[in-house]
Design a protein around this motif. Structure first.
Motif, PDB file in Angstrom:
ATOM      1  N   GLY A  13       0.802  -1.217   0.000  1.00  0.00           N
ATOM      2  CA  GLY A  13       0.000   0.000   0.000  1.00  0.00           C
ATOM      3  C   GLY A  13       0.833   1.264   0.000  1.00  0.00           C
ATOM      4  O   GLY A  13       0.305   2.364   0.134  1.00  0.00           O
ATOM      5  N   VAL A  14       2.125   1.124  -0.188  1.00  0.00           N
ATOM      6  CA  VAL A  14       3.045   2.252  -0.137  1.00  0.00           C
ATOM      7  C   VAL A  14       3.396   2.692  -1.558  1.00  0.00           C
ATOM      8  O   VAL A  14       3.542   1.873  -2.466  1.00  0.00           O
ATOM      9  CB  VAL A  14       4.325   1.865   0.641  1.00  0.00           C
ATOM     10  CG1 VAL A  14       5.394   2.939   0.535  1.00  0.00           C
ATOM     11  CG2 VAL A  14       3.988   1.593   2.098  1.00  0.00           C
ATOM     12  N   ILE A  15       3.534   4.004  -1.726  1.00  0.00           N
ATOM     13  CA  ILE A  15       4.000   4.611  -2.972  1.00  0.00           C
ATOM     14  C   ILE A  15       5.386   5.179  -2.671  1.00  0.00           C
ATOM     15  O   ILE A  15       5.568   5.879  -1.670  1.00  0.00           O
ATOM     16  CB  ILE A  15       3.061   5.749  -3.418  1.00  0.00           C
ATOM     17  CG1 ILE A  15       1.633   5.242  -3.583  1.00  0.00           C
ATOM     18  CG2 ILE A  15       3.573   6.389  -4.703  1.00  0.00           C
ATOM     19  CD1 ILE A  15       0.595   6.354  -3.574  1.00  0.00           C
ATOM     20  N   HIS A  51      -0.773   6.203   2.264  1.00  0.00           N
ATOM     21  CA  HIS A  51      -2.153   6.658   2.445  1.00  0.00           C
ATOM     22  C   HIS A  51      -3.120   5.517   2.173  1.00  0.00           C
ATOM     23  O   HIS A  51      -4.096   5.336   2.887  1.00  0.00           O
ATOM     24  CB  HIS A  51      -2.459   7.835   1.509  1.00  0.00           C
ATOM     25  CG  HIS A  51      -3.918   8.131   1.410  1.00  0.00           C
ATOM     26  ND1 HIS A  51      -4.608   8.770   2.414  1.00  0.00           N
ATOM     27  CD2 HIS A  51      -4.834   7.824   0.464  1.00  0.00           C
ATOM     28  CE1 HIS A  51      -5.891   8.845   2.081  1.00  0.00           C
ATOM     29  NE2 HIS A  51      -6.040   8.297   0.900  1.00  0.00           N
ATOM     30  N   HIS A  52      -2.855   4.746   1.133  1.00  0.00           N
ATOM     31  CA  HIS A  52      -3.752   3.665   0.736  1.00  0.00           C
ATOM     32  C   HIS A  52      -3.711   2.532   1.752  1.00  0.00           C
ATOM     33  O   HIS A  52      -2.663   2.226   2.316  1.00  0.00           O
ATOM     34  CB  HIS A  52      -3.374   3.147  -0.654  1.00  0.00           C
ATOM     35  CG  HIS A  52      -3.705   4.109  -1.747  1.00  0.00           C
ATOM     36  ND1 HIS A  52      -4.931   4.125  -2.378  1.00  0.00           N
ATOM     37  CD2 HIS A  52      -2.974   5.102  -2.322  1.00  0.00           C
ATOM     38  CE1 HIS A  52      -4.940   5.073  -3.293  1.00  0.00           C
ATOM     39  NE2 HIS A  52      -3.764   5.687  -3.280  1.00  0.00           N
ATOM     40  N   SER A  53      -4.848   1.895   1.947  1.00  0.00           N
ATOM     41  CA  SER A  53      -4.937   0.785   2.906  1.00  0.00           C
ATOM     42  C   SER A  53      -4.937  -0.572   2.218  1.00  0.00           C
ATOM     43  O   SER A  53      -5.134  -1.591   2.873  1.00  0.00           O
ATOM     44  CB  SER A  53      -6.195   0.940   3.773  1.00  0.00           C
ATOM     45  OG  SER A  53      -7.353   0.926   2.960  1.00  0.00           O
ATOM     46  N   GLY A  54      -4.709  -0.578   0.910  1.00  0.00           N
ATOM     47  CA  GLY A  54      -4.618  -1.831   0.164  1.00  0.00           C
ATOM     48  C   GLY A  54      -3.518  -1.721  -0.871  1.00  0.00           C
ATOM     49  O   GLY A  54      -2.909  -0.661  -1.049  1.00  0.00           O
ATOM     50  N   PRO A  55      -3.232  -2.817  -1.575  1.00  0.00           N
ATOM     51  CA  PRO A  55      -2.188  -2.803  -2.600  1.00  0.00           C
ATOM     52  C   PRO A  55      -2.423  -1.714  -3.651  1.00  0.00           C
ATOM     53  O   PRO A  55      -3.555  -1.395  -4.001  1.00  0.00           O
ATOM     54  CB  PRO A  55      -2.295  -4.199  -3.230  1.00  0.00           C
ATOM     55  CG  PRO A  55      -2.857  -5.054  -2.150  1.00  0.00           C
ATOM     56  CD  PRO A  55      -3.821  -4.158  -1.420  1.00  0.00           C
ATOM     57  N   SER A 111      -3.665   4.520  -7.783  1.00  0.00           N
ATOM     58  CA  SER A 111      -4.920   3.876  -7.410  1.00  0.00           C
ATOM     59  C   SER A 111      -4.591   2.638  -6.597  1.00  0.00           C
ATOM     60  O   SER A 111      -3.494   2.087  -6.684  1.00  0.00           O
ATOM     61  CB  SER A 111      -5.746   3.504  -8.647  1.00  0.00           C
ATOM     62  OG  SER A 111      -5.053   2.546  -9.440  1.00  0.00           O
ATOM     63  N   GLY A 112      -5.586   2.220  -5.796  1.00  0.00           N
ATOM     64  CA  GLY A 112      -5.341   1.072  -4.940  1.00  0.00           C
ATOM     65  C   GLY A 112      -6.543   0.183  -4.793  1.00  0.00           C
ATOM     66  O   GLY A 112      -7.668   0.550  -5.163  1.00  0.00           O
TER      67      GLY A 112
END
Length: 191
Positions: A82-84, A101-105, A122-123
């Motif tokens: 979930g990391v960029i 920020h994202h909580s998924g892949p 996008s995630g």
């Protein structure tokens, strides 16, 4: 004329998830893999010596997607964690920036076509996020007990299982996204 070698490019330890040609170097491309690495290749070299740069353990888990910046020597990557991450090709011993920020892949990343400090992601958490590296790093905002990084410009929601994100090449701020059952085209006021 293309001469096609029968020898594969092989250096990753498992599945290759994404390939991207360099926007500035005709013979250079990058790859990412479930082996957690990012690699930069030169197709002029013999296949077993073509891997010129390796970033091992670029993410804590699978590296799903990568994208080259057209103006700056940066690659953005997104992983199952979930990391960029932003990678400066001049100094690859560590990431230049990290955004969680994202909580998924992460399923897609792409730099803005004309603003070299802006990118989208996008995630699997059903969100599209737009980011600006040009925003000075400062304390995150806290909204409803959630920390929001100052570089986070915009969040788009409403789609499920978002697969890809693409900037319009000619209309500033217009983004198209694909998902399980539809696609969205939207324009932000921030970019």
């Amino acid at each position: 004329d293309w001469l096609v070698s029968q020898q594969p490019f092989s250096a990753h330890g498992s599945s290759v998830e994404d390939l991207q040609w360099s926007p500035n170097e005709d013979h250079v491309f990058s790859s990412c893999s479930t082996d957690k690495s990012i690699r930069v290749w030169d197709d002029r070299a013999v296949a077993h010596k073509a891997c010129m740069i390796t970033v091992p353990n670029a993410h804590d888990s699978d590296v799903n997607v990568i994208n080259w910046n057209r103006s700056e020597p940066f690659i953005v990557s997104g992983g199952d964690d979930g990391v960029i991450k932003i990678w400066d090709l001049r100094k690859l011993d560590s990431h230049a920036a990290l955004f969680k920020h994202h909580s998924g892949p992460i399923t897609s990343v792409e730099w803005h076509p004309t603003d070299s400090s802006v990118f989208g992601a996008s995630g699997e958490d059903n969100q599209v996020s737009l980011w600006d590296l040009g925003v000075e790093s400062s304390e995150p905002l806290v909204i409803d007990d959630t920390e929001v990084p100052p570089q986070l410009l915009f969040i788009h929601q409403g789609q499920e299982e978002i697969k890809e994100l693409h900037w319009h090449p000619h209309i500033p701020g217009v983004v198209a996204t694909t998902s399980l059952d539809n696609f969205n085209i939207f324009k932000t006021i921030s970019v």
